[in-house]
Design a protein around this motif. Sequence first.
Motif, PDB file in Angstrom:
ATOM      1  N   GLU A 129     -56.097  18.064 -49.256  1.00 60.60           N
ATOM      2  CA  GLU A 129     -54.745  17.688 -48.876  1.00 60.60           C
ATOM      3  C   GLU A 129     -54.553  17.976 -47.392  1.00 60.60           C
ATOM      4  OE1 GLU A 129     -51.732  19.356 -51.296  1.00 60.60           O
ATOM      5  OE2 GLU A 129     -52.599  18.646 -53.185  1.00 60.60           O
ATOM      6  N   VAL A 130     -54.317  16.933 -46.622  1.00 61.51           N
ATOM      7  CA  VAL A 130     -54.157  17.064 -45.168  1.00 61.51           C
ATOM      8  C   VAL A 130     -52.983  16.189 -44.736  1.00 61.51           C
ATOM      9  CG1 VAL A 130     -56.612  17.521 -44.780  1.00 61.51           C
ATOM     10  CG2 VAL A 130     -55.767  15.167 -44.714  1.00 61.51           C
ATOM     11  N   PRO A 131     -52.450  16.407 -43.535  1.00 68.22           N
ATOM     12  CA  PRO A 131     -51.354  15.564 -43.056  1.00 68.22           C
ATOM     13  C   PRO A 131     -51.782  14.104 -42.904  1.00 68.22           C
ATOM     14  CG  PRO A 131     -51.529  17.580 -41.751  1.00 68.22           C
ATOM     15  CD  PRO A 131     -52.747  17.521 -42.613  1.00 68.22           C
ATOM     16  N   PRO A 133     -52.424  10.673 -41.093  1.00 66.94           N
ATOM     17  CA  PRO A 133     -52.875  10.488 -39.702  1.00 66.94           C
ATOM     18  C   PRO A 133     -51.776  10.043 -38.747  1.00 66.94           C
ATOM     19  CG  PRO A 133     -53.742   8.751 -41.128  1.00 66.94           C
ATOM     20  CD  PRO A 133     -53.178   9.798 -42.019  1.00 66.94           C
ATOM     21  N   GLU A 134     -50.825   9.261 -39.229  1.00 70.92           N
ATOM     22  CA  GLU A 134     -49.772   8.751 -38.358  1.00 70.92           C
ATOM     23  C   GLU A 134     -48.831   9.858 -37.882  1.00 70.92           C
ATOM     24  OE1 GLU A 134     -49.935   5.881 -37.201  1.00 70.92           O
ATOM     25  OE2 GLU A 134     -51.197   4.751 -38.598  1.00 70.92           O
ATOM     26  N   THR A 135     -48.880  11.029 -38.532  1.00 74.56           N
ATOM     27  CA  THR A 135     -48.030  12.148 -38.117  1.00 74.56           C
ATOM     28  C   THR A 135     -48.728  13.059 -37.106  1.00 74.56           C
ATOM     29  OG1 THR A 135     -48.783  13.663 -39.876  1.00 74.56           O
ATOM     30  CG2 THR A 135     -47.004  12.118 -40.427  1.00 74.56           C
ATOM     31  N   LEU A 136     -49.987  12.793 -36.804  1.00 76.84           N
ATOM     32  CA  LEU A 136     -50.780  13.665 -35.943  1.00 76.84           C
ATOM     33  C   LEU A 136     -50.957  13.049 -34.558  1.00 76.84           C
ATOM     34  CD1 LEU A 136     -53.529  14.512 -38.582  1.00 76.84           C
ATOM     35  CD2 LEU A 136     -51.691  16.036 -37.811  1.00 76.84           C
ATOM     36  N   TYR A 167     -57.112  15.247 -35.013  1.00 82.97           N
ATOM     37  CA  TYR A 167     -57.486  16.474 -35.709  1.00 82.97           C
ATOM     38  C   TYR A 167     -56.393  16.877 -36.684  1.00 82.97           C
ATOM     39  CZ  TYR A 167     -61.558  17.202 -32.758  1.00 82.97           C
ATOM     40  OH  TYR A 167     -62.772  17.063 -32.145  1.00 82.97           O
ATOM     41  N   VAL A 168     -56.803  17.287 -37.896  1.00 85.35           N
ATOM     42  CA  VAL A 168     -55.818  17.606 -38.930  1.00 85.35           C
ATOM     43  C   VAL A 168     -55.236  19.007 -38.740  1.00 85.35           C
ATOM     44  CG1 VAL A 168     -56.916  16.058 -40.571  1.00 85.35           C
ATOM     45  CG2 VAL A 168     -57.559  18.463 -40.567  1.00 85.35           C
ATOM     46  N   LEU A 253     -60.999   9.985 -43.442  1.00 82.13           N
ATOM     47  CA  LEU A 253     -60.917  11.422 -43.184  1.00 82.13           C
ATOM     48  C   LEU A 253     -62.330  12.002 -43.162  1.00 82.13           C
ATOM     49  CD1 LEU A 253     -59.301  14.109 -42.964  1.00 82.13           C
ATOM     50  CD2 LEU A 253     -59.421  14.237 -45.468  1.00 82.13           C
ATOM     51  N   TYR A 254     -62.665  12.684 -42.076  1.00 82.66           N
ATOM     52  CA  TYR A 254     -63.994  13.269 -41.889  1.00 82.66           C
ATOM     53  C   TYR A 254     -63.847  14.785 -41.958  1.00 82.66           C
ATOM     54  CZ  TYR A 254     -68.758  13.315 -39.814  1.00 82.66           C
ATOM     55  OH  TYR A 254     -70.104  13.461 -39.574  1.00 82.66           O
ATOM     56  N   GLN A 255     -64.166  15.369 -43.127  1.00 79.20           N
ATOM     57  CA  GLN A 255     -64.110  16.814 -43.323  1.00 79.20           C
ATOM     58  C   GLN A 255     -65.477  17.414 -43.011  1.00 79.20           C
ATOM     59  OE1 GLN A 255     -60.579  17.553 -43.472  1.00 79.20           O
ATOM     60  NE2 GLN A 255     -61.503  19.209 -44.623  1.00 79.20           N
TER      61      GLN A 255
END
Length: 294
Positions: A129-131, A133-136, A167-168, A253-255
């Motif tokens: 669970e990450v933010p 992308p449009e909010t970063l 970056y998340v 998403l690249y974790q």
Amino acid sequence: MTRPDPSPSPAEQLVGLLDLEQIDLNIFRGRSPLESLQRVFGGQVAGQALVAAGRTTDGQRPVHSLHSYFLRPGVPGVPIVYQVERVRDGRSFTTRRVVAVQRGKAIFNLTASFHQPEPGFEHQVPMPEVPDPETLPKLPDEIRAHLGEFPESLERMERRMAFDIRYVERLRWDTGELRDVEPRSGVWMRAIGSLGDDPLVHTCALTYASDMTLLDAVRMPIEPLWGPRGFDMASLDHAMWFHRPFRADEWFLYQQESPIATGARGLARGQIFNSEGQLIVSVMQEGLFRKLDG
């Protein structure tokens, strides 16, 4: 009257970089942009080598894995020749071996396997669970906000950057902030502009992108990602497994995490998810980290 900008978009530049010249049945030549970098970007060589391998197949079998080694640093501005060996054409699998040559010396080799899709059972790990992308913030905007005046080298990076990177988690800008930072990193990425509809182009573009941030996970606990570096860093090898079809011009998403660093080498592994939460690619890479004098 304002004239339209005739310069190609970053995505168009990347597609052009991956469009190799075929000079013989199994021999291809790729451009290597003349840049101020000490060595050719490893993701470029890996992406071009995979293009060469794919061009010698019938195009009906997508690549499912690649394993590669970086042997020598490539010289920016000097063309790279890719020599393909047609190792196997089986009923379900196709195997190709590629050697990248520059100035008569091998700088990189790659083995790629292509597989005719078949039905089977499925399972996968969940996407973290990450933010959204449009909010970063975009990476250049984040760097500019923290460093003030944008360095000329980063201006050049922004002009040629083919991927929107976000970056998340917040970036650390001072070594004092690195206490208890874990060796992991996550980024949302997508190509800046359309890459067209050729699946091989999307696969090779993501191969290019996979080398951009993976070793961040190794560096996270030891130094800020942006600013003066305390280590000379180089990719040693690179392996990828492609699980599902995807588009590299849509958000992924690249974790990334690093399970170990020792003996001047750091190991990083990555999982790439599409925006629907499907695991599309797995990545492993080892990097060399030599402390700079002074």
